[in-house]
Design a protein around this motif. Structure first.
Motif, PDB file in Angstrom:
ATOM      1  N   LEU A 108       0.826  -1.209   0.000  1.00 19.80           N
ATOM      2  CA  LEU A 108       0.000   0.000   0.000  1.00 19.80           C
ATOM      3  C   LEU A 108       0.860   1.259   0.000  1.00 19.80           C
ATOM      4  O   LEU A 108       0.519   2.263  -0.634  1.00 19.80           O
ATOM      5  CB  LEU A 108      -0.931  -0.012   1.212  1.00 19.80           C
TER       6      LEU A 108
ATOM      7  N   SER B  89      -7.433   2.798  -1.803  1.00 18.86           N
ATOM      8  CA  SER B  89      -8.227   2.532  -3.010  1.00 18.86           C
ATOM      9  C   SER B  89      -8.884   3.796  -3.534  1.00 18.86           C
ATOM     10  O   SER B  89      -8.836   4.089  -4.741  1.00 18.86           O
ATOM     11  CB  SER B  89      -9.297   1.477  -2.711  1.00 18.86           C
TER      12      SER B  89
ATOM     13  N   ILE C 206      -9.249   5.696  -7.152  1.00 15.71           N
ATOM     14  CA  ILE C 206     -10.556   5.789  -7.805  1.00 15.71           C
ATOM     15  C   ILE C 206     -10.871   7.230  -8.199  1.00 15.71           C
ATOM     16  O   ILE C 206     -11.385   7.494  -9.291  1.00 15.71           O
ATOM     17  CB  ILE C 206     -11.648   5.215  -6.878  1.00 15.71           C
TER      18      ILE C 206
ATOM     19  N   ALA D  49      -5.990   1.448  -7.508  1.00 22.96           N
ATOM     20  CA  ALA D  49      -7.179   0.964  -6.798  1.00 22.96           C
ATOM     21  C   ALA D  49      -7.273  -0.559  -6.860  1.00 22.96           C
ATOM     22  O   ALA D  49      -7.612  -1.220  -5.863  1.00 22.96           O
ATOM     23  CB  ALA D  49      -8.434   1.597  -7.387  1.00 22.96           C
TER      24      ALA D  49
ATOM     25  N   ALA E 145      -4.702  -2.053  -4.584  1.00 17.62           N
ATOM     26  CA  ALA E 145      -4.984  -1.774  -3.173  1.00 17.62           C
ATOM     27  C   ALA E 145      -5.993  -2.749  -2.581  1.00 17.62           C
ATOM     28  O   ALA E 145      -5.928  -3.051  -1.384  1.00 17.62           O
ATOM     29  CB  ALA E 145      -5.493  -0.345  -3.021  1.00 17.62           C
ATOM     30  N   ILE E 146      -6.905  -3.270  -3.381  1.00 14.96           N
ATOM     31  CA  ILE E 146      -7.977  -4.117  -2.840  1.00 14.96           C
ATOM     32  C   ILE E 146      -7.443  -5.382  -2.181  1.00 14.96           C
ATOM     33  O   ILE E 146      -7.726  -5.637  -0.994  1.00 14.96           O
ATOM     34  CB  ILE E 146      -9.013  -4.435  -3.932  1.00 14.96           C
TER      35      ILE E 146
END
Length: 409
Positions: free
Chosen positions: A231, A295, A299, A386, A389-390
């Motif tokens: 991250l 995230s 986005i 994003a 990051a999930i």
């Protein structure tokens, strides 16, 4: 934790005399460095009339820092951290004084600038490793937020005022002023920060060049930190707007006067986001917000695919910057989760990783922008960030809710 206790974090941090000295020392160095970058760019360009050499000089004020963080951060585990910081300040002051001598060959100036950047790595790692010993709990989180706000504010002021100051006093005097900031920093550390022994006992010291490998092993061995490291590296995808600001402004048909606004919008958003998060979000909630914030930072950037105008772009970058305040939590979790005798090596790897990711990210973004445009490139980078990051967020949340979580903020 009560709301009153939560809101006292900033006050608690500034209530510690030692933290005030550490904060002031770094703030002085940051302001001086921004001033020096502008002064060097002006100096090199005036002597060579070469934009490429001026840009190279600026690059040398950043690039070697990742080597210093990766290779030299172990010094702050092997030796007393206050002394490491003082020595780094004195070395930096000496090199800047060398650069400030009129008529100094540009080769020497460039090498000296690279040296200042190099020793900046262990200085920052030593400071970050020392901070958990100075502050704890909410005060520690607030201290990291204050540090992020200070760095971003120094960069904004440097971009906005550096050219004016250099024009008023000339580049050589600006470099001399930078040297004084390093000397002031060293004096503050010597007079206010108490001496502490080296974290590593001399008989237990590892080979110096093995520090980075050991730091990587420490990160891999603590639940959640590998995901948190990923991250943190997303900074390489979210740095595009700053690195491509000039081309983006031209793409939007705006004047070069607005380049500083585009470059500064993410930093301004981070300042506000770090303040809001630390001031109003409960500590137990912050842990769960790291992944979602990482995230959403990407986005929001995907909106740039719609080719918005300047005002909309500034709003998008500001909001995305607010979400990137999760980086404060990344640093706090690393600082509190790692053992004291390895903390500087670990923080050095984190810093060098972020710097490397940002450098590579800007390079790749620049290449892609030539084919699809800057706005589309920023949107693609945001979408990719994003997506990455999930799964990292899921892994981090699992680790923090396990029976033995990584202690964090």
């Amino acid at each position: 934790m009560t709301q009153a206790a939560q809101r006292s974090g900033f006050r608690s941090a500034f209530g510690v005399r030692e933290f005030r000295a550490l904060w002031a020392a770094e703030a002085l160095s940051q302001l001086g460095d921004q001033l020096a970058r502008v002064a060097l760019a002006v100096l090199v360009y005036s002597r060579t009339n070469s934009a490429a050499l001026a840009a190279l000089t600026i690059a040398l004020s950043y690039t070697p820092s990742f080597l210093g963080s990766a290779l030299l951060s172990g010094l702050a585990d092997r030796f007393p951290r206050r002394e490491v910081m003082i020595v780094c300040d004195l070395v930096s002051a000496s090199l800047v004084i060398l650069m400030a001598i009129p008529g100094m060959p540009l080769t020497v100036v460039c090498v000296a600038m690279a040296g200042v950047s190099l020793v900046g790595g262990p200085f920052r790692s030593a400071r970050l490793a020392l901070l958990p010993e100075v502050l704890s709990g909410e005060a520690y989180v607030a201290g990291l937020a204050i540090r992020s706000i200070t760095i971003q504010t120094a960069q904004l002021l440097g971009f906005a005022l550096g050219g004016v100051v250099v024009a008023l006093i000339n580049p050589y005097l600006a470099l001399a002023a930078d040297a004084l900031t390093f000397l002031a920093s060293a004096l503050l550390l010597r007079l206010v920060v108490p001496w502490r022994p080296a974290p590593q006992h001399p008989n237990a010291r590892r080979a110096f060049w093995a520090s980075s490998v050991h730091g990587a092993r420490v990160i891999a061995g603590i639940p959640g930190l590998p995901a948190l490291f990923v991250l943190g590296m997303l900074a390489g995808l979210y740095i595009g707007p700053e690195g491509l600001a000039t081309a983006w402004v031209a793409e939007m048909g705006e004047t070069t006067k607005t380049v500083g606004l585009v470059m500064g919008a993410p930093a301004a958003g981070l300042v506000v986001g770090a303040w809001l998060m630390t001031k109003f979000v409960p500590a137990e909630t912050r842990l769960r917000l790291v992944g979602p914030m990482a995230s959403f930072a990407g986005i929001v950037l995907t909106l740039c695919a719609l080719r918005p105008g300047l005002l909309a772009v500034l709003a998008i970058l500001f909001v995305s910057g607010m979400f990137t305040a999760y980086q404060v939590l990344v640093g706090a979790a690393f600082g509190t989760s790692t053992p004291a005798e390895s903390r500087a090596s670990v923080m050095g790897l984190l810093n060098s990783g972020v710097l490397t990711a940002q450098g590579v990210g800007v390079l790749i973004a620049g290449i892609l922008a030539d084919y699809v445009g800057v706005g589309q490139t920023v949107a693609i980078a945001g979408a990719l960030g994003a997506v990455i990051a999930i799964p990292a967020a899921v892994a981090w949340n699992r680790a923090t809710t396990a029976p033995q979580p990584a202690t964090g903020v």
